[in-house]
Design a protein around this motif. Structure first.
Motif, mmCIF file in Angstrom:
data_model
loop_
_atom_site.group_PDB
_atom_site.id
_atom_site.type_symbol
_atom_site.label_atom_id
_atom_site.label_comp_id
_atom_site.label_asym_id
_atom_site.label_seq_id
_atom_site.Cartn_x
_atom_site.Cartn_y
_atom_site.Cartn_z
ATOM 1 N N LYS A 92 -11.166 11.295 -3.771
ATOM 2 C CA LYS A 92 -9.785 11.079 -4.224
ATOM 3 C C LYS A 92 -8.865 12.170 -3.685
ATOM 4 C CE LYS A 92 -6.498 9.139 -6.601
ATOM 5 N NZ LYS A 92 -5.951 7.827 -6.177
ATOM 6 N N ALA A 93 -9.353 13.406 -3.668
ATOM 7 C CA ALA A 93 -8.555 14.512 -3.121
ATOM 8 C C ALA A 93 -8.272 14.276 -1.641
ATOM 9 C CB ALA A 93 -9.287 15.835 -3.314
ATOM 10 N N GLU B 25 -8.075 11.384 -0.123
ATOM 11 C CA GLU B 25 -7.093 10.312 -0.019
ATOM 12 C C GLU B 25 -5.687 10.824 -0.310
ATOM 13 O OE1 GLU B 25 -6.641 5.682 -1.455
ATOM 14 O OE2 GLU B 25 -7.658 7.095 -2.782
ATOM 15 N N ARG B 26 -5.555 11.659 -1.323
ATOM 16 C CA ARG B 26 -4.243 12.215 -1.666
ATOM 17 C C ARG B 26 -3.708 13.072 -0.521
ATOM 18 N NH1 ARG B 26 -4.217 15.289 -7.229
ATOM 19 N NH2 ARG B 26 -1.963 15.042 -6.954
ATOM 20 N N TYR B 27 -4.565 13.896 0.043
ATOM 21 C CA TYR B 27 -4.151 14.772 1.140
ATOM 22 C C TYR B 27 -3.722 13.946 2.350
ATOM 23 C CZ TYR B 27 -4.284 18.348 4.768
ATOM 24 O OH TYR B 27 -3.948 19.177 5.812
ATOM 25 N N ASN C 148 -2.799 10.746 2.534
ATOM 26 C CA ASN C 148 -1.587 9.975 2.265
ATOM 27 C C ASN C 148 -0.342 10.851 2.351
ATOM 28 O OD1 ASN C 148 -3.143 7.709 1.863
ATOM 29 N ND2 ASN C 148 -2.954 7.696 -0.370
ATOM 30 N N ALA C 149 -0.457 12.064 1.805
ATOM 31 C CA ALA C 149 0.689 12.976 1.792
ATOM 32 C C ALA C 149 1.043 13.468 3.188
ATOM 33 C CB ALA C 149 0.395 14.171 0.878
ATOM 34 N N PHE D 9 -0.086 19.587 -4.982
ATOM 35 C CA PHE D 9 -0.484 18.352 -5.651
ATOM 36 C C PHE D 9 -0.517 18.517 -7.169
ATOM 37 C CE2 PHE D 9 -2.030 18.145 -1.343
ATOM 38 C CZ PHE D 9 -1.746 16.843 -0.960
#
Length: 268
Positions: free
Chosen positions: A74-75, A77-79, A81-82, A261
């Motif tokens: 998940k981390a 994916e967040r990175y 995407n950002a 984040f």
């Protein structure tokens, strides 16, 4: 144009035409093998591995591996995407398994298939220690290190083939094979591998911090790892002392990235 010059020219053009962008560094990397093919092969190999080994299920440790792995994914994916890489993980099929084996190791195959051996858990000690290992192994997959290693091996083999064609005299060909074999490994493949390990360390510590795990656990983990007697220049991995030093320097960067984040407290 001489034969060897033509080989070098066409090899250079092939490398230029077969590149991908590393989403964590922005650098162009070799990609002779497409991820669609690589992922399909790795998924098949992973399933075969699971059939041939004892998978630990229903235990607290097995649950920890899955829980921490999901947070790292998940981390990532967040990175991504950002940083403008929405959909980068669409073909990843994350899977986390704990295997009964005394080997102190863990790995992540291209496409997100992960194995932890029970033998490395005493070295990891804490959830943050597991996250440090998980982040590092996942980073190899995310940065397409497997794809790059296969591409580099193709180049190494291609130059060896060209050399054997170019040197028609047996003694010259034998000398080329001897020196090229040693030189291409010591001056080429081994430094390439060490650079991947260092890159996975840098990416991994950021991912674990974004996932909410204390990045200070990463250098501490390597203090507990067994030290190899192999000189760094002949090793596929950086020396432990080098890794500890570089990871310690990376801790503030990882904390700063996590803060972007909204992560300001960490699990040890």
């Amino acid at each position: 144009m001489k034969f060897t010059s033509r080989v070098c020219f066409f090899a250079s053009m092939l490398v230029f035409a077969s590149c991908a962008t590393n989403p964590f560094t922005g650098k162009q990397t070799m990609a002779f093998v497409k991820n669609d093919n690589l992922f399909a092969s790795s998924f098949q190999q992973y399933d075969t591995f699971l059939e041939e080994n004892k998978i630990v299920k229903g235990t607290d440790d097995a649950a920890r591996i899955t829980r921490i792995g999901q947070r790292i994914a998940k981390a990532a994916e967040r990175y991504l995407n950002a940083n403008g890489y929405v959909g980068y993980l669409k073909n990843y099929k994350w899977e986390y398994n704990l295997v009964e084996d005394s080997t102190k190791n863990a790995w992540c195959m291209p496409g997100g298939k992960i194995v932890f051996y029970t033998g490395i858990l005493p070295v990891a000690k804490t959830d943050a220690g597991i996250a440090a290992i998980m982040g590092h192994e996942v980073a190899h997959a995310l940065a397409n290190h497997g794809q790059q290693r296969m591409s580099a091996a193709y180049i190494q083999q291609g130059i060896a083939l060209a050399g054997n064609v170019a040197f028609t005299e047996e003694q010259s060909r034998d000398m080329f094979n001897q020196y090229y074999g040693i030189g291409s490994n010591v001056a080429g493949m081994l430094p390439f591998s060490r650079s991947h390990e260092s890159e996975a360390d840098r990416i991994g510590i950021i991912l674990m911090a974004i996932a909410g795990y204390n990045p200070e656990a990463a250098p501490e983990l390597w203090k507990r790892m067994e030290t190899s007697n192999t000189p760094e220049i002949l090793s596929t991995h950086p020396a432990n002392a080098s890794r500890i030093s570089e990871l310690t320097k990376m801790v503030p960067t990882a904390i700063a990235e996590a803060k972007k984040f909204g992560v300001t407290s960490f699990i040890n």
